[in-house]
Design an enzyme around this catalytic site. Structure first.
Site, PDB file in Angstrom:
ATOM      1  N   CYS A 142      39.748  23.149  50.202  1.00 41.07           N
ATOM      2  CA  CYS A 142      38.832  22.906  49.089  1.00 41.07           C
ATOM      3  C   CYS A 142      38.587  21.426  48.835  1.00 41.07           C
ATOM      4  CB  CYS A 142      39.351  23.575  47.814  1.00 41.07           C
ATOM      5  SG  CYS A 142      40.995  23.020  47.300  1.00 41.07           S
TER       6      CYS A 142
ATOM      7  N   HIS B 267      37.986  12.698  36.400  1.00 43.71           N
ATOM      8  CA  HIS B 267      37.193  13.786  35.832  1.00 43.71           C
ATOM      9  C   HIS B 267      35.703  13.560  36.006  1.00 43.71           C
ATOM     10  CE1 HIS B 267      40.773  14.809  33.029  1.00 43.71           C
ATOM     11  NE2 HIS B 267      40.750  15.628  34.046  1.00 43.71           N
TER      12      HIS B 267
END
Length: 753
Positions: free
Chosen positions: A673, A361
């Protein structure tokens, strides 16, 4: 022999410095092998030579003075060949070289083995004997095993600076980790110590010794009360023998046992937490080395007590500073996204962490914020970094501590060039990403943060190619509710409307855990992650799908993306849940349109299921980061093999060509992506392959747009044809660099060494 081996490694690992470590090593080995001489030669890469660093048996004045170029003498031959050499009479060997300073003319037999760590030569371990002796297989096996064990110890010690090569000039040290967010930063290291971690307490000089001693005594008193209360609670639940452990703890906390030693360390110039950590570490290291099993077990008790006292000390010692320097490089054992929010954005220049990975994260957020980041820096000596001047190279995963003036000047020039390039490219950011011969490639952005930048980005992009919905999940202490998610998704969809926004359903697992939903597995990247988690927890997925659908009312720019798909049954199951959410909302009087649905192509199995998937979904999105990792069987967050992770591997490029061709044949849009899309040269290759759009982090947009606008589509296709004829990643990189230089686009690429 195994017990001897264990003791040697343990003693070397706990040595204070290089001299102590090597002295212990050679003496222990000589004794174990009943031989006359044991010597260690350290390999100096800069000199391409071996330096005699320690010996027992040869003349001590030769240490540091005997230098052997690679390949010269028997020791140099061992290093050059990277294999053992066992001779009964060394003097008759053609490579034998006599050094008068060593006095080794007295010795006949020779056994030398290389010390190698991850293909890197560290040195050579040698034993010798006066009379002719053919060291037997057991002797050779022992020395080879010892060298293999010592390799990791020496590599760690050299990297952390605990053991330093004498040939290194100045105090500059370099550490290597996993490059997680590109860019370069220079500034001051700000160490964030996790709560009650004895190994991460920084060294600080106390401003008030009396105050430090006072709060130490208070912390010890609180710990004693805590242990007494725990014993009272358990008095009727555990045996008297187990209760006796609490008495042992109380004795350890007594004045003479702990407090006096720590107080002495404070008076020597260390603040209370650092003094406590020093004393506890010294006791633990001693107890772990003794032969008595009972005393060895007490090391864990000492460590536990130390943590308890430290926790109380840290109650009035915040782990994060109140003020930050203007150029703060945040350094910690494990940096969370929450920690980023505590540092003013204008002062945060870089991130370095011992734990974490390029797909965690914090790495995702750092890339979105354009903050240079290096994670997985396992050899970092955290306590000694606080306040140090550092240079962070996020392109190559390096941290330079106390850099030389020359290195600082070099990186300062690179930063200035990067800033000038950013200013130069700014004027064309609202222009289309179109080649010189009119081929347009829609550029999209990866998001997951708040939509503060939506207004600025809208005129520069064709939409959001990847909205990571897990970011809102990780900044709360529970699963966000339906209304909360609806509001978050509405902000995102409204902010970028009428542009399309591709929202990926919750993608946790691997190295992306939620604090309130931990997933612990031996091999998390091949385990329970992505769609596998949410299909097992339809209650979580249904809330998310309902929230997305409600957020899209009246906007109709929602695209739903399912991650980590392995087979078509998973897609069928997910689509049933989507249809059920639409029906449920309809029954509640909320009419929503069915959004376009896509799947992520990141598991290699999906490459061969494109036809079946195309019957079920509207578009494809390739996650090149995970696809690279799975296709090459490389955990890119493992420093031992991360060099094998390469998005320019011919196998991956071949797979991407095949995917683009299949999508064209099936008449389905296909985007990419991953980080490859944000690489200017990679973007040109993807464009030539036929990808219909590219999605990247916002900081990558200017360079990718500039590359596309300066090359013709025809030239890009020629480049792709040339690249697909190459055999190795190195050849691909070399060819790309040459072509970008010929097109005068080298300034768009990461800086070279």
């Amino acid at each position: 022999m195994l017990e001897v081996l264990r003791r040697v490694i343990q003693e070397v690992n706990s040595a204070r410095n290089l001299d102590a470590a090597l002295s212990t090593m050679v003496r222990r080995i000589r004794k174990a092998m009943l031989t006359d001489v044991c010597s260690f030669y350290l390999y100096d890469k800069e000199l391409e030579s071996l330096v005699l660093m320690e010996t027992i048996g040869l003349r001590t004045q030769a240490v540091g003075r005997v230098v052997l170029p690679l390949g010269e003498g028997l020791v140099g031959l061992v290093a050059k060949r990277s294999e053992p050499l066992n001779l009964e009479d060394a003097r008759i060997h053609p490579h034998f070289r006599y050094f008068e300073a060593t006095g080794e003319e007295r010795y006949s037999s020779f056994l030398g083995v290389p010390i190698i760590h991850q293909r890197r030569m560290l040195g050579v371990l040698v034993v010798q004997q006066a009379e002719k002796r053919r060291y037997n297989d057991e002797d050779e096996a022992f020395l080879v095993t010892m060298a293999a064990q010592l390799a990791g110890v020496l590599a760690h010690a050299l990297a952390t600076g605990n053991l330093t090569r004498p040939s290194l000039s100045g105090s500059q040290a370099m550490f290597k980790g996993v490059a997680s967010s590109p860019g370069i930063a220079m500034g001051e290291a700000v160490v964030i110590a996790p709560p009650a971690d004895l190994n991460s307490v920084p060294d600080l000089v106390p401003s008030d010794e009396a105050f430090e001693i006072s709060r130490l005594k208070e912390a010890i008193a609180k710990t004693r009360d805590e242990i007494r209360a725990a014993a009272e609670r358990l008095v009727n639940r555990i045996s008297s023998q187990e209760l006796a452990l609490f008495d042992v703890y109380q004795q350890m906390l007594g004045e003479a046992a702990l407090s006096e030693e720590v107080e002495k360390r404070i008076r020597e110039g260390q603040w209370a937490p650092g003094a406590l950590a020093d004393v506890v570490r010294r006791h633990v290291q001693y107890l772990e080395r003794v032969d008595d099993d009972y005393l060895r077990e007490r090391a864990a008790d000492i460590r536990d007590l130390g943590r308890r006292v430290l926790a109380h000390l840290q109650e009035d010692s915040p782990n994060t500073p109140e003020t930050y320097p203007d150029n703060a490089i945040l350094v910690g054992d494990e940096i969370s996204v929450a920690m980023l929010g505590e540092v003013p954005r204008d002062k945060l220049k870089g991130l370095v962490s011992v734990r974490g990975s390029s797909t965690s994260h914090v790495a995702i957020v750092a890339r979105a914020m354009g903050i240079p980041t290096v994670l997985g820096m396992v050899d970092l000596p955290l306590p000694r970094l606080s306040g140090a001047q550092v240079v962070l190279d996020g392109h190559r995963g390096r941290l330079f501590v106390r850099p030389t003036a020359e290195l600082s000047s070099y990186y300062g020039t690179l930063i200035a060039e990067e800033e000038a390039l950013t200013a130069l490219l700014e004027h064309e950011q609202d222009l289309p990403s179109e080649t010189t011969d009119g081929h347009e490639v829609p550029l999209m952005v990866n998001t997951g943060l708040a939509v503060d930048a939506a207004t600025l980005l809208k005129s520069r992009i064709s939409g959001v190619g990847l909205y990571r919905t897990e970011v809102p999940f990780m900044i709360t202490e529970r699963f966000p509710g339906e209304k909360e998610q609806t509001r978050l998704y509405r902000d995102q969809l409204e902010g970028f409307s009428p542009l399309p926004v591709v929202m990926r359903t919750l993608d946790i697992g691997g190295d992306k855990d939620l604090p309130y939903f931990p997933i612990e597995e031996a091999n998390p990247f091949l385990g329970w992650r992505g769609m596998r988690v949410t299909l097992d927890h339809p209650e979580v997925l249904m809330v998310q799908l309902r929230a997305m659908l409600m957020a899209s009312q009246g906007l109709d720019n929602l695209y739903v993306l399912f991650p980590m798909i392995t087979n078509v049954e998973e897609v069928d199951e997910a689509l049933k849940l989507l249809d059920r959410a639409i029906v449920e909302l309809g029954e509640e009087g909320i009419t929503v349109q069915r959004p376009s649905v896509g799947v992520m192509i990141e598991v290699p199995a999906t490459i061969y299921q494109m036809d079946a998937l195309a019957k079920r979904v509207d578009f494809f999105s390739v996650g090149s980061n995970d696809l690279t990792q799975y296709l090459l069987a490389v955990d890119r967050n493992n420093p031992r093999v991360s060099d094998l992770y390469d998005a320019m591997h011919p196998a991956l490029l071949g797979a991407l060509v095949e995917l683009a061709q299949d999508a064209r044949r099936l008449d389905k849009p296909i985007s990419l992506c991953g980080e490859l899309a944000g690489d200017p040269a990679g973007a040109l290759l993807l464009m030539a392959m036929g990808f219909t759009s590219l999605s990247m982090n916002a900081p990558s947009l200017p360079k990718v747009r500039a590359a596309i606008r300066r090359v013709s589509f025809n030239d890009a296709q020629t480049l792709l044809d040339e690249i697909m004829c190459l055999d190795t990643p190195a050849q691909v990189h070399q060819h790309l660099e040459a072509r970008m230089e010929a097109w005068e686009l080298s300034h768009l690429m990461p800086p070279k060494d």
